[in-house]
Every structure is written in structure tokens, then in C-alpha cells.
Design a protein around this motif. Structure first.
Motif, short mmCIF file in Angstrom:
data_model
loop_
_atom_site.label_atom_id
_atom_site.label_comp_id
_atom_site.label_asym_id
_atom_site.label_seq_id
_atom_site.Cartn_x
_atom_site.Cartn_y
_atom_site.Cartn_z
N MET A 1 0.95 -1.03 -0.08
CA MET A 1 -0.37 -0.13 -0.05
C MET A 1 0.83 1.62 -0.60
O MET A 1 1.66 0.97 0.30
CB MET A 1 -0.59 0.15 1.26
CG MET A 1 0.10 0.54 2.80
SD MET A 1 -0.93 0.88 3.48
CE MET A 1 -0.19 0.54 5.39
N VAL A 19 0.85 -3.82 3.98
CA VAL A 19 -0.42 -3.08 4.35
C VAL A 19 -1.03 -4.14 5.64
O VAL A 19 -0.30 -5.17 5.99
CB VAL A 19 -1.61 -4.14 3.53
CG1 VAL A 19 -3.20 -4.20 4.33
CG2 VAL A 19 -2.15 -3.75 2.35
N TYR A 130 -4.08 2.37 4.50
CA TYR A 130 -4.83 1.23 5.69
C TYR A 130 -3.73 1.76 7.10
O TYR A 130 -2.91 1.98 6.82
CB TYR A 130 -4.33 -0.07 5.27
CG TYR A 130 -5.46 -0.77 4.09
CD1 TYR A 130 -7.14 -0.82 3.87
CD2 TYR A 130 -5.40 -0.21 2.65
CE1 TYR A 130 -7.43 -1.29 3.59
CE2 TYR A 130 -5.98 -0.89 1.85
CZ TYR A 130 -6.67 -1.62 1.90
OH TYR A 130 -7.97 -1.58 0.42
#
Length: 387
Positions: A1, A19, A130
């Protein structure tokens, strides 16, 4: 991410990192819909702290729950939540007393934890796609589903409660006059809170034209440009006497008002003491640090500064009690009520937001926000795209 990384002084980058995963039964993972660049991030950005390369910034967090740990009972995937910048466990004595900014269980050796901030624990920041949320049942504030009020709700993570808290620290009561020093996001929220709570007069002190322009959106607020003269004299003249309350929303990187004058760390505290009447009150939500290696003098490098304590003493003892309150905001004390004020239409703090960007634009936003150029007053980041 993708995540916003601190690289070195005056430089952040957007990098790929893993993540986050559930690490404890009380965790949840959220897909971040909105994060924000805070003035507190700008204390780290120029290298004034011990922040190291790789720190993921961001402590103003809002998003959608994607997964939950086995111990989570109040949240489920799909819930829309906003989080206090404070990380708190809800179990220590300070938390039980409502002082969640000073939780003793989340950051060993220190009272208090936060996301994405130096010395505030191991919690990665939310300027990422996230985020892992520890002690989620305790920390999360549920929001109505959908996208309504999104800009205003994002401000519940920090600046709206912190501005309200600054006014609370001053001991403010409806009908009183207040001077707010600093028209950054927290200062604007303190002045807006004074309006919501029935202040008779509101003075907002700054010198940046864009900030003084933003201040005009607060009904009844009067801007005071400290580069134009003695700010204490100007306020006393305009008010017809000293104010009842003052709020320092600037902190240790305050600047003097004379042309070419740089940082004067004690100047706002001095001005608050001088402009506030005896038996009034001073609130200090602005950040002061125990050490600042890049400070302008040896005292300030050690977090020590001179103030007119004799005048403070005089106003306390001779007139029965000028008060001074300071400390980080216990966001959970206020955020539920401020949320409901937004939903009912009583409050709309979104006027403070100047820019909404995608995560790839974060580096230039940091540069512009730090320079106070192009009208940058408050920047929201949508790491997963516009909402």
C-alpha cells in the motif's frame, strides 16, 4: 500500500509498505478514507525532532473497518469510524478518569500515545491507504454510514476537539471576551468554538494574510495582525480593556512581530499574560517540547523559557486567581458531542479546510503548508481516492 514517509528534513515521499495486519484481538484494520496534514506534523517536517527516515506520518484518521480482531465486539466490517489522535487502552487510571491523552498503558515510559508521531509509541500513521487501530472498541467513534459530513467529521480526530479544549483550558464562560493567538487550524477551531459557545468578543491574532482571511468566516471574529504593532495594546484598545480569556494556539515556534524578527519562543505566553485580566484564564493547547536542539537560544533548546511570572503571580494573588491550563486534548471527552453538533447542523467546522488531495500529492502539500503559501490552511488527504 502507499504511505507518506518522512525522508529527511523538509522532504517526505510516498512509498509502498506492507498492508497492516491484525496483531491483537482488540485490533481492527481500516481502509483510510481521509487523513490530514496537521500543524504538529510540521514540527517534525523540518527536522526539529528526533524523527527518523521511514516514519509514516498522520494522526488524524477516518475510514471504513475492513477486518476485526477476535476480541472486538462493538465494530464490524463496513462501519465508518473516526479516531482520536490519542491512542488509549481504556484500562489505566488516567483513561478511567477521562484523561485519554495521558494513557499510561500504550507507550511505556511516557504518558500518552499517538499515531504517526515521534516518541508517541509504535503506531504507524494514517497518511496511508490502510491503518491498524489498537484498542478499537474503546478508541473508535462510529459515524453515520455514507459520505455525508465527511469533511467536518475528519476534523473530529484532532483540531475541532483540540480547539474546543483550548477554550476549556482557559475556563471560558458564555458572554466573555477571548483572544486566540494563532490562526492555524487549531486557532481557528478555538475561535470558532468561542463563537459556538457564546463569546461576546473574539480576537484572532496572526500575520499570514490567508489565515486572517479564513478567520473572517467565523461570525463576529476580529483579526489582529501582530506585524502591525503591539498586539496587546491593539487588543486592549479594541476591547476597551483586557480580555477575559486567551488561548495560545501557536506553541514553541512562535515568531516576533518586528520586521525580520525570527522565532521568539516565549512571546505568545507573554502576550497572553499581559492581555488577560486578573481572575481571567489562559488556555495553552499549542505545543511546547522538553527539548528543541534547533532552538534560537540555549534555554529554549532545553525546553526552558522566561515568562513574566511576577505579573502572573500578581494577577493570581492580588486579584484572586488568573489561571493557566495546558496539555494535550483528551479527544474522547469531546468528540461524540461535537459529532452530534455537526449532524444536527449546529456546527460546521469544514470552513477551515483549504485543500483536499490524493496521497501522491502529499509531498508538495507539505512544502506549501510549511511555507504558508497558496492559501494552505488545512489539507485533507484521501489515500484511496476521492470520497
Amino acid at each position: 500500500m502507499k504511505a507518506v514517509h518522512y525522508e529527511k528534513p523538509f522532504e517526505v515521499g510516498v512509498r509502498e509498505i506492507p498492508v497492516p495486519q491484525i496483531e491483537h484481538p482488540d485490533d481492527v484494520i481500516i481502509k483510510v478514507t481521509t487523513a490530514a496534514i496537521c500543524g504538529s506534523d510540521l514540527h517534525m517536517y523540518p527536522g526539529r525532532t528526533a524523527a527518523e527516515s521511514g516514519l509514516v506520518f498522520g494522526h488524524e484518521n477516518m475510514g471504513i473497518v475492513t477486518s476485526t480482531g477476535g476480541g472486538v465486539t462493538l465494530l464490524k466490517p463496513g462501519d465508518r469510524i473516526v479516531l482520536p489522535f490519542n491512542v488509549a487502552d481504556g484500562r489505566c487510571q488516567n483513561c478511567e478518569e477521562g484523561r485519554t491523552a495521558f494513557c499510561s498503558g500504550v507507550n511505556p515510559g511516557f504518558a500518552g500515545g499517538a499515531y504517526g508521531y515521534i516518541a508517541m509509541g509504535p503506531y504507524k500513521g494514517s497518511q496511508a491507504q490502510y491503518l491498524r487501530v489498537p484498542f478499537a472498541d474503546f478508541n473508535a467513534l462510529k459515524l453515520p454510514p455514507g459520505n455525508e459530513y465527511g469533511t467536518s467529521f475528519a476534523l473530529l480526530a484532532d483540531i475541532f476537539p483540540t480547539g474546543w479544549h483550548g477554550l476549556e483550558l482557559s475556563g471560558f464562560k458564555p458572554g466573555e471576551s477571548v483572544a486566540v493567538f494563532g490562526a492555524g487550524p487549531v486557532g481557528l477551531m478555538a475561535a470558532y468554538s468561542a463563537h459556538l459557545r457564546g463569546a461576546a468578543r473574539i480576537f484572532v491574532v496572526d500575520r499570514v494574510p490567508e489565515r486572517l482571511e479564513a478567520m473572517k468566516k467565523i461570525p463576529g471574529a476580529v483579526g489582529v495582525d501582530f506585524s502591525k504593532g503591539d498586539v496587546v495594546e491593539m487588543i486592549i484598545k479594541e476591547n476597551g480593556g483586557m480580555v477575559d480569556r486567551s488561548v495560545d494556539a501557536v506553541g514553541y515556534q512562535a515568531h516576533g512581530g518586528k520586521e525580520g524578527e525570527g522565532e521568539v519562543p516565549n512571546v505568545v505566553l507573554e502576550q497572553c499574560i499581559m492581555v488577560t485580566r486578573a481572575t481571567g484564564g489562559i488556555g495553552v493547547p499549542g505545543l511546547y517540547v522538553p527539548s528543541d536542539p534547533e532552538a534560537v537560544d540555549e534555554r529554549s533548546k532545553k525546553g526552558v523559557m522566561a515568562i513574566s511570572f511576577g505579573k502572573l503571580f500578581e494577577k493570581i494573588l492580588r486579584q484572586q486567581g488568573l489561571s493557566l491550563g495546558t496539555g494535550q486534548c483528551n479527544v474522547k471527552k469531546y468528540n461524540r458531542y461535537l459529532r452530534d453538533m455537526i449532524i444536527s447542523g449546529k456546527a460546521d467546522p469544514s470552513f477551515v479546510v483549504s485543500h483536499e488531495i490524493g496521497i501522491d500529492d502529499a509531498p508538495i502539500a507539505y512544502e506549501n503548508f510549511d511555507k504558508r503559501v497558496e492559501g494552505y490552511t488545512k489539507v485533507l488527504i484521501h489515500p484511496n481516492g476521492a470520497v
